[in-house]
Design an enzyme around this catalytic site. Structure first.
Site, PDB file in Angstrom:
ATOM      1  CB  SER A  21      -1.068  -0.176   1.247  1.00  0.00           C
ATOM      2  OG  SER A  21      -0.141  -0.048   2.615  1.00  0.00           O
ATOM      3  N   GLY A  22       2.093   1.091   0.346  1.00  0.00           N
ATOM      4  CA  GLY A  22       2.870   2.306   0.542  1.00  0.00           C
ATOM      5  C   GLY A  22       3.351   2.646   2.024  1.00  0.00           C
ATOM      6  CB  SER A  41       8.035   0.739   3.910  1.00  0.00           C
ATOM      7  OG  SER A  41       7.856  -0.396   4.806  1.00  0.00           O
ATOM      8  CB  SER A  98      -1.156  -3.202  12.723  1.00  0.00           C
ATOM      9  OG  SER A  98      -0.836  -2.326  11.927  1.00  0.00           O
TER      10      SER A  98
END
Length: 200
Positions: free
Chosen positions: A36-37, A39, A106
């Protein structure tokens, strides 16, 4: 349990460190699917905070799985402990006066509720890095989805295991079809509104 342990009290506390740093400390918890981006956004945000002389540190889920959490598996109990440790480490870094950026899938609301309670009434912000599963699969920067579909990685979030979207995140950053710069600016505007910049 542990009623015989008495944490020491030191003269220098978080407020002192915030004054020294000239900015408040807090936790930005970036949650979302793999790809999803999280990091990427954590890295560009940290770079911008550094430019503004704001002390920050990234706690990356994969990095911790390689180190302090390398003894944990991906069973329900292993995932529970993984998030618990990340939350406690983030809390220590916040006490140290650092803006802590957590980048971790998470996937479960229960885990995220637990972490939020650790920081109840404090500067803890749950940020949902939202991206459609098909886009994440197309990106697949680590080749994880491909391995999951091949059965190499069982119970992979988004394939074998579900991801529970946050119901009331502090911020939603939709990365599907948007540039990294646009997402970064949204994050910076949010931090400005939360008064994370300037003298503490």
């Amino acid at each position: 349990m542990h009623n015989h342990i008495y944490p020491p009290s030191f003269e220098i506390g978080r407020e002192d460190r915030n004054r020294l740093n000239r900015h408040p400390s807090g936790v930005l918890w970036l949650t979302g699917l793999s790809g999803s981006g999280k990091s990427t956004l954590a890295a560009v945000l940290e770079k911008e905070l550094y430019r503004r002389e704001i002390r920050s540190f990234i706690l990356d889920g994969d990095a911790l799985r390689k180190g302090i959490n390398r003894d944990l598996d991906f069973s329900p109990s292993g995932r529970d402990e993984n998030i618990r440790r990340m939350g406690e480490i983030a809390k220590l870094l916040m006490q140290a006066g650092v803006v802590t950026i957590v980048a971790a899938i998470s996937p479960y609301r229960e885990h995220r509720r637990y972490v939020r309670k650790l920081f109840e009434g404090d500067r803890f912000y749950e940020i949902y890095v939202k991206c459609g599963i098909h886009t994440c699969m197309q990106r697949d920067p680590k080749g994880m989805y491909a391995k999951a579909h091949q059965g190499i990685i069982p119970d992979f979030t988004g394939v074998g295991m579900s991801y529970e979207e946050p119901l009331e995140p502090n911020l939603i950053v939709d990365t599907d079809g948007r540039s990294v710069d646009s997402c970064r600016e949204q994050l910076l505007q949010f931090l400005k509104e939360m008064e994370m910049f300037g003298d503490a």
